[in-house]
Design a protein around this motif. Structure first.
Motif, PDB file in Angstrom:
ATOM      1  N   PRO A  49      -1.172  -7.237  -6.797  1.00 16.70           N
ATOM      2  CA  PRO A  49      -0.380  -8.269  -7.457  1.00 16.70           C
ATOM      3  C   PRO A  49       1.128  -8.146  -7.265  1.00 16.70           C
ATOM      4  O   PRO A  49       1.843  -9.093  -7.539  1.00 16.70           O
ATOM      5  N   SER A  50       1.623  -6.993  -6.803  1.00 14.77           N
ATOM      6  CA  SER A  50       3.070  -6.862  -6.666  1.00 14.77           C
ATOM      7  C   SER A  50       3.427  -5.850  -5.585  1.00 14.77           C
ATOM      8  O   SER A  50       2.631  -4.980  -5.232  1.00 14.77           O
ATOM      9  N   ILE A  51       4.643  -5.979  -5.116  1.00 15.42           N
ATOM     10  CA  ILE A  51       5.172  -5.029  -4.128  1.00 15.42           C
ATOM     11  C   ILE A  51       5.222  -3.631  -4.725  1.00 15.42           C
ATOM     12  O   ILE A  51       4.950  -2.648  -4.043  1.00 15.42           O
ATOM     13  N   ASP A  52       5.546  -3.530  -6.017  1.00  8.73           N
ATOM     14  CA  ASP A  52       5.584  -2.214  -6.665  1.00  8.73           C
ATOM     15  C   ASP A  52       4.221  -1.530  -6.597  1.00  8.73           C
ATOM     16  O   ASP A  52       4.131  -0.340  -6.320  1.00  8.73           O
ATOM     17  N   LYS A  53       3.154  -2.285  -6.827  1.00 12.24           N
ATOM     18  CA  LYS A  53       1.804  -1.706  -6.759  1.00 12.24           C
ATOM     19  C   LYS A  53       1.440  -1.334  -5.318  1.00 12.24           C
ATOM     20  O   LYS A  53       0.813  -0.308  -5.087  1.00 12.24           O
ATOM     21  N   LEU A  54       1.835  -2.166  -4.352  1.00 12.91           N
ATOM     22  CA  LEU A  54       1.590  -1.850  -2.947  1.00 12.91           C
ATOM     23  C   LEU A  54       2.346  -0.584  -2.551  1.00 12.91           C
ATOM     24  O   LEU A  54       1.785   0.314  -1.909  1.00 12.91           O
ATOM     25  N   ASP A  55       3.586  -0.497  -2.949  1.00 13.38           N
ATOM     26  CA  ASP A  55       4.396   0.687  -2.649  1.00 13.38           C
ATOM     27  C   ASP A  55       3.793   1.931  -3.297  1.00 13.38           C
ATOM     28  O   ASP A  55       3.727   2.995  -2.671  1.00 13.38           O
ATOM     29  N   ALA A  56       3.332   1.798  -4.524  1.00 14.73           N
ATOM     30  CA  ALA A  56       2.704   2.932  -5.216  1.00 14.73           C
ATOM     31  C   ALA A  56       1.409   3.348  -4.510  1.00 14.73           C
ATOM     32  O   ALA A  56       1.122   4.545  -4.390  1.00 14.73           O
ATOM     33  N   MET A  57       0.643   2.376  -4.022  1.00 12.53           N
ATOM     34  CA  MET A  57      -0.585   2.695  -3.306  1.00 12.53           C
ATOM     35  C   MET A  57      -0.257   3.427  -2.009  1.00 12.53           C
ATOM     36  O   MET A  57      -0.873   4.430  -1.672  1.00 12.53           O
ATOM     37  N   ILE A  61      -1.165   7.657  -0.961  1.00 14.55           N
ATOM     38  CA  ILE A  61      -1.886   8.186   0.201  1.00 14.55           C
ATOM     39  C   ILE A  61      -0.929   8.830   1.206  1.00 14.55           C
ATOM     40  O   ILE A  61      -1.330   9.200   2.303  1.00 14.55           O
ATOM     41  N   GLY A  62       0.346   8.942   0.818  1.00 14.37           N
ATOM     42  CA  GLY A  62       1.325   9.614   1.668  1.00 14.37           C
ATOM     43  C   GLY A  62       1.720   8.829   2.904  1.00 14.37           C
ATOM     44  O   GLY A  62       2.005   9.407   3.943  1.00 14.37           O
ATOM     45  N   TYR A  63       1.757   7.514   2.790  1.00 14.35           N
ATOM     46  CA  TYR A  63       2.079   6.663   3.932  1.00 14.35           C
ATOM     47  C   TYR A  63       3.534   6.236   3.866  1.00 14.35           C
ATOM     48  O   TYR A  63       3.904   5.374   3.069  1.00 14.35           O
ATOM     49  N   HIS A  64       4.356   6.843   4.719  1.00 10.70           N
ATOM     50  CA  HIS A  64       5.786   6.542   4.817  1.00 10.70           C
ATOM     51  C   HIS A  64       6.135   6.397   6.297  1.00 10.70           C
ATOM     52  O   HIS A  64       5.757   7.254   7.108  1.00 10.70           O
ATOM     53  N   LEU A  65       6.848   5.345   6.673  1.00 14.74           N
ATOM     54  CA  LEU A  65       7.176   5.122   8.083  1.00 14.74           C
ATOM     55  C   LEU A  65       7.985   6.260   8.681  1.00 14.74           C
ATOM     56  O   LEU A  65       7.783   6.617   9.841  1.00 14.74           O
ATOM     57  N   ASP A  66       8.907   6.833   7.915  1.00 15.13           N
ATOM     58  CA  ASP A  66       9.698   7.951   8.446  1.00 15.13           C
ATOM     59  C   ASP A  66       8.794   9.109   8.856  1.00 15.13           C
ATOM     60  O   ASP A  66       9.009   9.728   9.899  1.00 15.13           O
ATOM     61  N   ASP A  67       7.774   9.400   8.046  1.00 15.40           N
ATOM     62  CA  ASP A  67       6.844  10.477   8.387  1.00 15.40           C
ATOM     63  C   ASP A  67       6.024  10.135   9.626  1.00 15.40           C
ATOM     64  O   ASP A  67       5.734  11.001  10.451  1.00 15.40           O
ATOM     65  N   ASN A  94      16.389  -4.665   4.616  1.00 15.85           N
ATOM     66  CA  ASN A  94      15.770  -3.487   5.244  1.00 15.85           C
ATOM     67  C   ASN A  94      14.566  -2.996   4.460  1.00 15.85           C
ATOM     68  O   ASN A  94      13.578  -2.542   5.034  1.00 15.85           O
ATOM     69  N   GLN A  95      14.640  -3.088   3.160  1.00 19.44           N
ATOM     70  CA  GLN A  95      13.523  -2.674   2.305  1.00 19.44           C
ATOM     71  C   GLN A  95      12.326  -3.630   2.495  1.00 19.44           C
ATOM     72  O   GLN A  95      11.182  -3.185   2.583  1.00 19.44           O
ATOM     73  N   ARG A  96      12.599  -4.918   2.573  1.00 17.79           N
ATOM     74  CA  ARG A  96      11.538  -5.913   2.794  1.00 17.79           C
ATOM     75  C   ARG A  96      10.909  -5.702   4.171  1.00 17.79           C
ATOM     76  O   ARG A  96       9.691  -5.739   4.328  1.00 17.79           O
ATOM     77  N   LYS A  97      11.739  -5.445   5.185  1.00 18.52           N
ATOM     78  CA  LYS A  97      11.225  -5.234   6.534  1.00 18.52           C
ATOM     79  C   LYS A  97      10.366  -3.979   6.606  1.00 18.52           C
ATOM     80  O   LYS A  97       9.305  -3.976   7.239  1.00 18.52           O
ATOM     81  N   GLU A  98      10.797  -2.906   5.956  1.00 23.44           N
ATOM     82  CA  GLU A  98       9.997  -1.680   5.970  1.00 23.44           C
ATOM     83  C   GLU A  98       8.653  -1.894   5.285  1.00 23.44           C
ATOM     84  O   GLU A  98       7.616  -1.441   5.773  1.00 23.44           O
ATOM     85  N   MET A  99       8.639  -2.603   4.172  1.00 22.88           N
ATOM     86  CA  MET A  99       7.385  -2.872   3.478  1.00 22.88           C
ATOM     87  C   MET A  99       6.463  -3.715   4.370  1.00 22.88           C
ATOM     88  O   MET A  99       5.260  -3.453   4.457  1.00 22.88           O
ATOM     89  N   PHE A 100       7.031  -4.694   5.051  1.00 20.40           N
ATOM     90  CA  PHE A 100       6.249  -5.534   5.948  1.00 20.40           C
ATOM     91  C   PHE A 100       5.656  -4.699   7.088  1.00 20.40           C
ATOM     92  O   PHE A 100       4.475  -4.838   7.422  1.00 20.40           O
ATOM     93  N   LEU A 101       6.464  -3.823   7.672  1.00 19.00           N
ATOM     94  CA  LEU A 101       5.969  -2.975   8.767  1.00 19.00           C
ATOM     95  C   LEU A 101       4.872  -2.036   8.277  1.00 19.00           C
ATOM     96  O   LEU A 101       3.868  -1.837   8.977  1.00 19.00           O
ATOM     97  N   ARG A 102       5.042  -1.475   7.096  1.00 22.26           N
ATOM     98  CA  ARG A 102       4.012  -0.588   6.530  1.00 22.26           C
ATOM     99  C   ARG A 102       2.714  -1.355   6.285  1.00 22.26           C
ATOM    100  O   ARG A 102       1.630  -0.811   6.431  1.00 22.26           O
ATOM    101  N   TYR A 103       2.848  -2.601   5.897  1.00 19.77           N
ATOM    102  CA  TYR A 103       1.684  -3.442   5.654  1.00 19.77           C
ATOM    103  C   TYR A 103       0.984  -3.802   6.969  1.00 19.77           C
ATOM    104  O   TYR A 103      -0.231  -3.726   7.090  1.00 19.77           O
ATOM    105  N   MET A 104       1.751  -4.215   7.967  1.00 20.21           N
ATOM    106  CA  MET A 104       1.180  -4.743   9.212  1.00 20.21           C
ATOM    107  C   MET A 104       0.665  -3.671  10.166  1.00 20.21           C
ATOM    108  O   MET A 104      -0.314  -3.909  10.882  1.00 20.21           O
ATOM    109  N   LEU A 105       1.304  -2.526  10.233  1.00 20.73           N
ATOM    110  CA  LEU A 105       0.949  -1.530  11.239  1.00 20.73           C
ATOM    111  C   LEU A 105      -0.515  -1.106  11.181  1.00 20.73           C
ATOM    112  O   LEU A 105      -1.186  -1.087  12.226  1.00 20.73           O
ATOM    113  N   PRO A 106      -1.098  -0.807  10.015  1.00 25.05           N
ATOM    114  CA  PRO A 106      -2.527  -0.470  10.012  1.00 25.05           C
ATOM    115  C   PRO A 106      -3.411  -1.620  10.500  1.00 25.05           C
ATOM    116  O   PRO A 106      -4.416  -1.388  11.175  1.00 25.05           O
TER     117      PRO A 106
END
Length: 191
Positions: A49-57, A61-67, A94-106
């Motif tokens: 339901p929210s970006i906060d919940k997606l970010d928390a998820m 699971i330890g999913y960070h683009l920098d890592d 930049n924050q929106r783009k990073e969230m989008f990339l984290r979402y799309m890459l898998p």
């Protein structure tokens, strides 16, 4: 313009000093294993339901683009059924783009994985046909369905082999970003 955006995304995703090919291989390798220590089985995640919940998820699971960029972790194997509708509310681009990339890459890596399996099977079938081996009815039906999916005539196996191939993740990310306005377009949000 698409090539320029792909180059920028590649620069963002590829660690310094490494080639694009190596980084793409590492991203694809990341698809093979998942490290969800906090979650027992994570295959499909319904619309959060929210970006906060997606970010928390992602954090759980330890999913960070920098890592991922630094080779410290792999891209998790998961499918999200939709972007949270509040992605457009992220005020920092930049924050929106990073969230989008984290979402799309898998999603992109999973699609590449599926296409690679199709390609491998197609190449085996092509070799069998070239060697005069008998092809099962199931394999022939699969081939015809694949040719139909790629809108290629069954007699054009060389063209089918050319078309059934993976896309560089950076190019697919660039196209997704352009076509969806970094996940903020009505079509991206409504599915």
């Amino acid at each position: 313009m698409l090539a320029a955006i792909a180059a920028v995304l590649c620069a963002l995703l590829v660690p310094q000093g490494e080639s694009t090919h190596f980084a793409a291989e590492r991203f694809n390798d990341g698809l093979e294993t998942i490290e969800p220590s906090a979650i027992k089985k994570l295959d499909t995640v319904n619309l959060l339901p929210s970006i906060d919940k997606l970010d928390a998820m992602f954090a759980s699971i330890g999913y960070h683009l920098d890592d991922v960029r630094n080779g410290k972790s792999r891209v998790p194997r998961l499918t999200l059924t939709g972007l949270p509708p509040d992605i457009a509310n992220i005020s920092l681009p930049n924050q929106r783009k990073e969230m989008f990339l984290r979402y799309m890459l898998p999603l992109i890596l999973e699609a590449n994985h599926r296409v690679q399996r199709q390609r491998n099977r197609l190449l085996e079938l092509k070799l069998d046909l070239e060697n005069g081996a008998t092809v099962s009815l199931e394999s022939w039906k699969w081939f015809l369905d694949l040719a139909d999916e790629y809108q290629v005539g069954a007699e054009e196996i060389a063209e089918l082999v050319r078309r059934v191939d993976i896309s560089p993740p950076s190019l697919a990310l660039a196209q997704a970003a352009i076509e969806s306005g970094w996940g903020t377009s009505r079509f991206a949000l409504e599915g």
